[in-house]
Design a protein around this motif. Structure first.
Motif, PDB file in Angstrom:
ATOM      1  N   PRO A 130       0.816  -1.594  -0.009  1.00  0.00           N
ATOM      2  CA  PRO A 130       0.303  -0.063  -0.190  1.00  0.00           C
ATOM      3  C   PRO A 130       0.602   1.034  -0.033  1.00  0.00           C
ATOM      4  O   PRO A 130       2.089   1.176   0.272  1.00  0.00           O
ATOM      5  N   PRO A 131       0.473   2.065  -0.763  1.00  0.00           N
ATOM      6  CA  PRO A 131       1.296   3.607  -0.502  1.00  0.00           C
ATOM      7  C   PRO A 131       1.476   4.092   0.739  1.00  0.00           C
ATOM      8  O   PRO A 131       0.891   3.906   1.756  1.00  0.00           O
ATOM      9  N   ASP A 173      -3.792  -2.005  -7.312  1.00  0.00           N
ATOM     10  CA  ASP A 173      -3.517  -3.128  -7.966  1.00  0.00           C
ATOM     11  C   ASP A 173      -1.750  -3.977  -6.795  1.00  0.00           C
ATOM     12  O   ASP A 173      -2.379  -4.823  -6.076  1.00  0.00           O
ATOM     13  N   LEU A 174      -0.976  -2.486  -6.912  1.00  0.00           N
ATOM     14  CA  LEU A 174       0.141  -2.915  -5.269  1.00  0.00           C
ATOM     15  C   LEU A 174      -0.657  -3.302  -4.417  1.00  0.00           C
ATOM     16  O   LEU A 174      -0.118  -3.810  -3.551  1.00  0.00           O
ATOM     17  N   ARG A 230       6.777   5.698 -10.900  1.00  0.00           N
ATOM     18  CA  ARG A 230       5.993   6.014  -9.203  1.00  0.00           C
ATOM     19  C   ARG A 230       5.954   4.694  -8.914  1.00  0.00           C
ATOM     20  O   ARG A 230       5.879   4.189  -7.516  1.00  0.00           O
ATOM     21  N   ALA A 231       5.091   3.490  -9.515  1.00  0.00           N
ATOM     22  CA  ALA A 231       4.713   2.257  -9.521  1.00  0.00           C
ATOM     23  C   ALA A 231       6.279   1.590  -8.390  1.00  0.00           C
ATOM     24  O   ALA A 231       6.148   0.407  -7.391  1.00  0.00           O
ATOM     25  N   MET A 232       7.294   1.542  -9.149  1.00  0.00           N
ATOM     26  CA  MET A 232       8.025   0.884  -8.175  1.00  0.00           C
ATOM     27  C   MET A 232       8.692   1.157  -6.653  1.00  0.00           C
ATOM     28  O   MET A 232       8.741   0.505  -6.239  1.00  0.00           O
ATOM     29  N   VAL A 268       9.242  -0.089  -3.441  1.00  0.00           N
ATOM     30  CA  VAL A 268      10.399  -0.133  -2.506  1.00  0.00           C
ATOM     31  C   VAL A 268      10.406   0.216  -0.996  1.00  0.00           C
ATOM     32  O   VAL A 268      10.644  -0.133  -0.163  1.00  0.00           O
ATOM     33  N   ASP A 269       8.807   0.997  -0.812  1.00  0.00           N
ATOM     34  CA  ASP A 269       8.581   1.705   0.073  1.00  0.00           C
ATOM     35  C   ASP A 269       7.916   1.006   0.976  1.00  0.00           C
ATOM     36  O   ASP A 269       7.840   0.757   2.012  1.00  0.00           O
ATOM     37  N   SER A 270       7.732  -0.440   0.332  1.00  0.00           N
ATOM     38  CA  SER A 270       7.475  -1.182   1.880  1.00  0.00           C
ATOM     39  C   SER A 270       8.390  -2.359   1.831  1.00  0.00           C
ATOM     40  O   SER A 270       7.838  -3.729   2.386  1.00  0.00           O
TER      41      SER A 270
END
Length: 749
Positions: free
Chosen positions: A278-279, A310-311, A335-337, A341-343
């Motif tokens: 999640p963001p 989706d992510l 931005r999706a990658m 990476v944040d997770s």
């Protein structure tokens, strides 16, 4: 009696069964009956129902109404012109067609007035009237005669073998030629059409009633006849209407078989577990958004939200991101990658060439700034590291890249096929991005997926700048959800394209070099693209024979001639990796004014200052390839110009194709044109992982409605019965009509 699953050796004999298996991979009754006729000879009331195309293949059973033997203009030999009329003497329509034989003296005693025969050949037009030019022929008995063929061989060309087989008793029952429509099959020298014709009749005579795998409600909804009736009619029709009805049903079978496989794939993917990402409101993705110097387009924002959703789910994303050249796919993927990476997971970006992989690494590092320099003094607190891994890297650099991947120091690993080779390991792979997906087969993508931790499947984002017609998206890529970017980033001007006939307007070629000098004088740069590197090194079929210009030769010609006042560089696939990288760095930095190159710059290369592209021998490139190449210019704030140089005549189809490309910048319109010109046989092409050779009746160009209906049907069935255990007929149809392990992904021409 026989069923669809019976082996053919019991019905046709071992010798015939072995030949069918070796040549066509046909081993069961169902395999054989799904080897459909590719055309039909006719002996109906009209020989030519409509004006046939020049070059079309026409096969007719006809009677010779008159002949005319005349000397050839060269004085060497004689032509025999025969007028053919319908075989049915009481036919109301006595439309005729002429056939011309070049060996007139040899055939005049066989092809004579009153002769009944099958004629097969290509159509040519003389005085606006269709004619068969030197066709193959097979003399036929009068209806009801027992003595079929006796004495000398009474056939010629591709039909001579049928005459021989009729004489020795091994051929088809000649009574088939008394039918209104006579099936002709895709055949080879080892298994000829009449052998297949005989096998079909033999099997159909013994075939039990075939149970239909399609529910009656589905057949009724789509107006389809039963499978038993379709299989019999397609091989032994009495009318064209019966052919149409049979093909409609069997075409739906092909579409349904394909869509059932893809629906099963989607269901399997939904059952896999992926890392939920999640963001994060204060992570690296949010920091990157805050530092962007521009606003995303509405299309980029919408697609980014689809991917982000989706992510967030604990099931693997399987999404295709397609968009116009320069529509901003890379920024969406980055931005999706960063969300992944944040997770706490890593991302792998797979590129088709080392040039493009290095380009991605440079541009992503530049976009990230200090967010991409983890471990360095100026790195931001939440920074990650971007690592490049290619096959030709020096040993020390490769060892460092491998270590950064396996320890997790690198949040984004960019590379070529080297990423899916043994010895490459990731600490915690969470997402795979594949750029220009048509360059990679499904096994290669799956191999990269397998680099994730045991029990997890990474998210998959597949990108292409080659717009894909909707029918192909629903079939060849039907296991992926599709997102589309149509609008260009703000401030970008459409590219102007011009076609130059070098043979008729040589001065215009000189003007192309002058145009480059003018652009460079204003601080811009240019590409000059060739179809091959040098002599003996062709990058297209028959390139040397076509007298095409080689990059090595043009490089010397330009730097010592028309562009001698400019800095001219050279880039092609045979250069060592470090040299290619150095050339691209110099071009990107503006130290090279004009880059003479091959198609290594086709995708992904981004030099905003380049405004002109000259495509030498432009007719050597496909429609999609031309669109890709010209997308390398006009990527900054200045107008792009693409000059398509060709030696082809303005009246030639190749020149007309170039004109069509120059007439639009709409990649989706060009993709449809590309499909129409190459047809799907070439689009699906030589397999990366097999072939869709079983699609005999389904056209990805013409049958979108059938594909869509089959997709809806397949989704409903698989949702309720994923393994098709309650639908054994459908499972059998899938196995017979489609080689499941050989589904082809869209391949570049």
């Amino acid at each position: 009696m026989a069923t669809l699953t019976d082996r053919l050796d019991h019905l046709l004999g071992q010798k015939t069964a072995d030949a069918l298996a070796e040549v066509f991979d046909i081993s069961t009754v169902q395999d054989l009956l799904r080897h459909y006729p590719h055309r039909y000879a006719t002996r109906g009331t009209g020989l030519v129902d409509q004006r046939p195309e020049e070059g079309a293949h026409l096969t007719v059973v006809a009677r010779v109404s008159k002949t005319d033997l005349r000397a050839m203009r060269s004085g060497r030999g004689f032509l025999l012109k025969a007028t053919l009329v319908p075989d049915q003497k009481d036919a109301a329509d006595q439309q005729s067609i002429d056939a011309t034989f070049f060996n007139g003296q040899k055939v005049k005693h066989l092809v004579r007035t009153g002769t009944r025969a099958m004629f097969s050949g290509k159509v040519k037009y003389f005085n606006n009237k269709p004619e068969l030019t030197h066709p193959s022929y097979l003399l036929l008995p009068e209806p009801g005669e027992e003595d079929i063929v006796s004495g000398s061989i009474r056939g010629a060309g591709e039909l001579a073998g049928m005459a021989r087989s009729a004489q020795d008793g091994s051929g088809v029952d000649m009574s088939v030629f008394e039918r209104s429509l006579i099936p002709l099959y895709p055949a080879t020298r080892d298994v000829e059409s009449w052998t297949l014709m005989r096998c079909m009749r033999q099997v159909l005579d013994q075939l039990d009633d075939v149970e239909d795998p399609l529910p009656e409600s589905v057949r009724r909804e789509h107006g389809l006849i039963g499978l038993d009736e379709a299989l019999r009619l397609v091989h032994l029709p009495e009318t064209q209407e019966e052919v149409v009805r049979a093909r409609e049903r069997l075409r739906f079978d092909e579409a349904a078989a394909l869509q059932l496989v893809l629906a099963q794939r989607r269901h399997t993917a939904e059952g896999r577990v992926a890392p939920a990402c999640p963001p994060k409101p204060h992570g690296i993705a949010a920091a990157f958004d805050a530092m962007l110097p521009f606003t995303l387009t509405d299309g980029q924002q919408a697609v980014a939200e689809e991917i982000s959703a989706d992510l967030t789910r604990p099931h693997p994303m399987n999404r295709l991101l397609q968009g116009e050249v320069g529509s901003g796919k890379t920024i969406v993927a980055l931005r999706a990658m960063l969300q992944v990476v944040d997770s706490g997971h890593q991302c792998a970006l797979l590129a088709p060439t080392e040039v493009l992989a290095a380009q991605h690494a440079r541009s992503i590092r530049q976009m990230l700034g200090n967010l991409g320099t983890a471990g360095e003094l100026d790195a931001a607190g939440n920074a990650t590291r971007v690592t490049l891994l290619t096959g030709s890297m020096p040993v020390a650099a490769r060892r460092t890249a491998l270590l950064e991947a396996v320890t997790g120091d690198a949040g984004i690993v960019i590379g070529t096929h080297a990423l899916i080779q043994d010895g490459v390991e990731f600490f915690n792979l969470g997402m795979v991005v594949v750029d220009e997906q048509h360059r990679f087969g499904v096994e290669q993508r799956d191999a990269l997926r397998g680099r994730a931790r045991e029990g997890l499947s990474p998210h998959l984002l597949v990108m292409t700048a080659t717009p894909i017609p909707r029918t192909i998206a629903m079939t060849v890529l039907g296991d992926l959800e599709t997102s589309t970017l149509r609008e260009l980033p703000r401030g970008r001007s459409p590219i102007v394209s011009r076609v130059v006939s070098a043979s008729e307007k040589p001065a215009w070629v000189d003007r192309a070099w002058e145009r480059i000098r003018e652009e460079v004088a204003q601080g811009r740069q240019a590409y000059v693209v060739c179809s091959r590197i040098g002599e003996g090194d062709e990058e297209g079929p028959d390139a040397k024979e076509q007298n095409t210009v080689a990059a090595l030769a043009l490089f010397d010609e330009l730097r010592f001639g028309a562009l001698s006042s400019l800095e001219v560089g050279l880039l092609h696939g045979r250069l060592p990796s470090d040299e290619k990288d150095a050339v691209m760095k110099d071009f990107t930095a503006g130290r090279i004014d004009v880059l003479v190159c091959t198609t290594v710059v086709e995708v992904g290369v981004d030099v905003p200052n380049a405004t002109v592209m000259v495509l030498q021998d432009a007719d050597r490139f496909g429609v999609s390839q031309l669109h890709q190449l010209r997308g390398r210019v006009g990527r900054g704030g200045h107008q792009g110009l693409c000059i398509l140089i060709t030696e082809m005549s303005p009246q030639s189809p190749a020149y007309q194709r170039l004109t069509a490309v120059a007439g639009t910048n709409d990649g989706f319109e060009l993709a449809q044109l590309d499909l129409a010109q190459r047809r799907e046989g070439d689009v699906l092409g030589a397999a990366q992982s097999g072939s869709l050779s079983t699609l005999r009746l389904l056209s990805l160009l013409d049958h979108e409605d059938v594909i869509e209906a089959a997709r809806e049907f397949a989704q409903k069935v698989v949702t309720a019965d994923p393994e098709l255990t309650a639908h054994p007929g459908l499972a059998s149809m899938v196995t017979a009509a489609l080689a499941i392990d050989k589904i082809e992904f869209l391949e570049k021409s």
